[in-house]
Scaffold this motif. Structure first.
Motif, PDB file in Angstrom:
ATOM      1  N   UNK A 188       0.704  -1.327  -0.035  1.00  0.00           N
ATOM      2  CA  UNK A 188       0.156   0.022  -0.040  1.00  0.00           C
ATOM      3  C   UNK A 188       0.778   1.331  -0.369  1.00  0.00           C
ATOM      4  N   UNK A 189      -0.072   2.454  -0.749  1.00  0.00           N
ATOM      5  CA  UNK A 189       0.643   3.193  -0.473  1.00  0.00           C
ATOM      6  C   UNK A 189       1.030   4.392   1.075  1.00  0.00           C
ATOM      7  N   UNK A 217      -8.668   2.123   3.733  1.00  0.00           N
ATOM      8  CA  UNK A 217      -7.317   2.783   3.955  1.00  0.00           C
ATOM      9  C   UNK A 217      -7.011   2.331   5.664  1.00  0.00           C
ATOM     10  N   UNK A 218      -5.548   2.428   6.306  1.00  0.00           N
ATOM     11  CA  UNK A 218      -5.331   2.295   7.809  1.00  0.00           C
ATOM     12  C   UNK A 218      -4.362   3.407   7.679  1.00  0.00           C
ATOM     13  N   UNK A 258      -1.446  -4.421   4.953  1.00  0.00           N
ATOM     14  CA  UNK A 258      -0.888  -4.271   6.339  1.00  0.00           C
ATOM     15  C   UNK A 258      -0.492  -5.397   7.583  1.00  0.00           C
ATOM     16  N   UNK A 259       0.781  -5.570   8.115  1.00  0.00           N
ATOM     17  CA  UNK A 259       0.712  -6.189   8.752  1.00  0.00           C
ATOM     18  C   UNK A 259       1.107  -6.647  10.369  1.00  0.00           C
ATOM     19  N   UNK A 270      -5.318  -2.835   1.934  1.00  0.00           N
ATOM     20  CA  UNK A 270      -5.838  -1.513   1.899  1.00  0.00           C
ATOM     21  C   UNK A 270      -5.086  -1.207   1.223  1.00  0.00           C
ATOM     22  N   UNK A 271      -4.982   0.120   0.607  1.00  0.00           N
ATOM     23  CA  UNK A 271      -4.744   0.735  -0.523  1.00  0.00           C
ATOM     24  C   UNK A 271      -3.976   1.550  -0.267  1.00  0.00           C
ATOM     25  N   UNK A 272      -3.804   2.168   1.146  1.00  0.00           N
ATOM     26  CA  UNK A 272      -3.124   3.679   1.811  1.00  0.00           C
ATOM     27  C   UNK A 272      -3.517   3.038   3.083  1.00  0.00           C
ATOM     28  N   UNK A 273      -1.856   3.634   3.531  1.00  0.00           N
ATOM     29  CA  UNK A 273      -1.517   4.054   4.972  1.00  0.00           C
ATOM     30  C   UNK A 273      -1.020   4.933   5.341  1.00  0.00           C
TER      31      UNK A 273
END
Length: 555
Positions: free
Chosen positions: A127-128, A152-153, A221-222, A231-234
């Motif tokens: 993810x970005x 998103x995270x 995301x782990x 997700x796509x974004x963090x």
């Protein structure tokens, strides 16, 4: 006089423009490593959510407008890479072509701000990753979400993390908030955080507490609890640390917090060099010790203080300017429809420091209850047990939160005691407040405690008191008791208390109502009839919030 400013956002630009208003003839050069200066970084999340529709509305000034109005030489994409304090020069790299130049100064102002406390490794297929501190960050977030709704995270549940979560939901995205601590907005005490979690859940934000992001890869995301979130974004909102490397390398004194040490006029250990903003150490108003507070308001005020000090040294002011006030850490955040505000120390801080204190909870409405639209506030006041000084406050609600936290912050700044809050003359009309304003109510309770006419017990102390043999008396109506009660409580409505006092068991008594006011009346009745009783501070509502949070933390 030639003044060089490192950093062109809040503190740096405040210093530069204030100095120009005081000195029309100084040569003022501002070096900013980013593409933009004087932008509204606090507004960035609200553009993500579409609340601030136009991106350009965040760009308050440009190098051209600053030159035109203030005759400032503002150079973007220029990074100061070294300070030679002995020679009074800075080494600057032009990030457009890599060339380096040296510039002399008579006075230097460091406003380099803060930087991310940790950095995620960006996996090529993952993810970005973006923070939300600059216009470039904003553009990165918008580009990652340009293809429509996404998962998103948000890593970090502080002020920026909550603002990001809210606005990402408003933009139609599926949000998971990951918080290392026990609850989002860690400055809040446990029971005060319950409303924040409720608001996030109401708006379908998945809240993961007691865990952190371990790594990012193509799967997503782990988390360190073993969960993987595709997700796509963090959005990295895990906090910041002072950007003090330049100052350290120049031999300037760094304080115990890691921020640049300054005096009351923002001078560093080199009197020709000043420092302002998030990279600078402040003095905490409650403890009188060093602290870090990263607030735009403080950065702007301290920029003005530095400019005034420089102008005074140059003989442009008749008297030495006042030193900067110690920091209270006053802050407020919107979580969808809920406003949450803090000032000073929390109860948790006071317990950790071993400082004797009293705690006061209240749940008044923001304006007269008989006037339509009244909303309940949840208020908490921390008071020095010996001096009655106000040590901190927390307020949440849907209306009137900003007004109350600002009154309390002003009272703290002025050195008013908690009891003195009862004597403040505050604006009243039914649409705006009550004849006894919520701040006055805190003062009345504080006055009772200081005078010894209001013994109380906190929600987290109740189990211990009951285990020691105390009896809990619920003085609410039978209907209120039936709708939700503290286990083991005996319902004796307040209006029946005098008649039924003979029914009460021997031994210690704890009384409670919904919010604490009827409980105080019950305790006074009992005390004057020979039965000592403690009132459960904040009543059933405070106990319920704290007990639920405790159960969630231990489940």
């Amino acid at each position: 006089m030639r003044v060089v400013v490192i950093g062109g956002v809040a503190g740096g630009m405040s210093a530069a423009t204030r100095l120009r208003r005081l000195d029309e003839h100084a040569e003022i050069v501002v070096f900013e490593r980013g593409d933009y200066v004087s932008f509204a970084n606090c507004g960035l999340p609200y553009h993500v959510g579409g609340v601030i529709e136009e991106r350009d509305a965040l760009l308050l000034q440009t190098p051209e407008s600053l030159r035109s109005r203030f005759e400032l030489d503002v150079r973007t994409r220029h990074e100061v890479i070294g300070i030679d304090a002995a020679a009074q020069t800075v080494r600057v790299r032009d990030l457009r072509d890599g060339s380096e130049t040296t510039h002399a100064y008579d006075r230097l102002i460091i406003a380099a701000g803060a930087q991310a406390s940790e950095v995620f490794d960006q996996h090529i297929d993952g993810p970005t990753v973006a923070t939300l501190r600059t216009i470039d960050d904003l553009d990165r977030v918008n580009a990652a979400l340009a293809d429509g709704p996404a998962r998103v995270v948000v890593a970090g549940g502080g002020f920026i993390g909550l603002e990001a979560a809210e606005n990402l939901v408003l933009a139609g995205h599926d949000v998971t908030l990951v918080q290392r601590g026990r609850h989002p907005l860690s400055p809040l005490d446990t029971e005060m955080a319950a409303a924040v979690i409720d608001e996030l859940h109401t708006h379908s934000v998945q809240v993961r507490t007691g865990t952190t992001v371990r790594m990012l890869d193509a799967d997503g995301t782990h988390l360190d609890d073993g969960t993987v979130i595709g997700c796509r974004l963090v959005v990295d909102a895990r906090g910041v640390r002072p950007a003090s490397a330049l100052a350290r390398e120049a031999g300037l004194r760094i304080g115990p917090t890691g921020g640049i040490a300054v005096d009351g006029h923002q001078r560093t250990s080199d009197p020709r060099i000043f420092a302002v903003g998030d990279g600078v150490e402040k003095i905490d108003a409650v403890s009188d010790r060093e602290t870090l507070v990263t607030m735009a308001g403080l950065a702007n005020r301290h920029g003005r203080t530095a400019a005034d000090a420089i102008a005074w040294e140059a003989g442009l002011l008749d008297a030495e300017p006042d030193a900067a006030a110690d920091a209270l850490g006053t802050a407020i955040v919107s979580v969808f429809g809920l406003a949450v505000a803090t000032v000073g120390w929390s109860e948790r801080d006071l317990v950790a420091a071993g400082r004797a204190h009293r705690v006061i909870h209240a749940h008044p409405t923001d304006h007269a209850g008989y006037y339509p639209g009244a909303e309940r506030l949840t208020m908490k006041l921390m008071v020095d047990a010996e001096t009655d000084a106000i040590l901190g406050a927390q307020v949440s609600g849907r209306a009137g939160v900003d007004k109350r936290i600002d009154v309390i912050a002003t009272a703290m700044h002025a050195g008013l005691t908690a009891s003195h809050l009862s004597r403040l003359e505050l604006a009243y009309a039914p649409p705006f407040g009550s004849a006894k304003d919520p701040v006055n109510m805190l003062g009345y309770i504080a006055d009772n405690r200081a005078a010894g006419t209001g013994d109380s017990i906190q929600w987290h102390e109740l189990d211990g008191a009951l285990a020691d043999g105390a009896t809990l008396i619920d003085v609410r109506s039978p209907a209120e008791h039936a709708s939700g009660a503290i286990p083991g409580s005996v319902n004796v409505p307040l209006d029946d208390l005098r008649r039924r006092i003979g029914e009460l068991p021997d031994g210690d008594l704890v009384v409670h109502c919904q919010v604490g006011q009827r409980g105080h009346t019950a305790a006074r009745i009992l005390a004057q009839r020979g039965r000592a009783a403690r009132n459960l501070d904040g009543g059933y509502l405070t106990w319920k919030a704290g007990a639920r949070m405790t159960m969630e933390e231990t489940s």
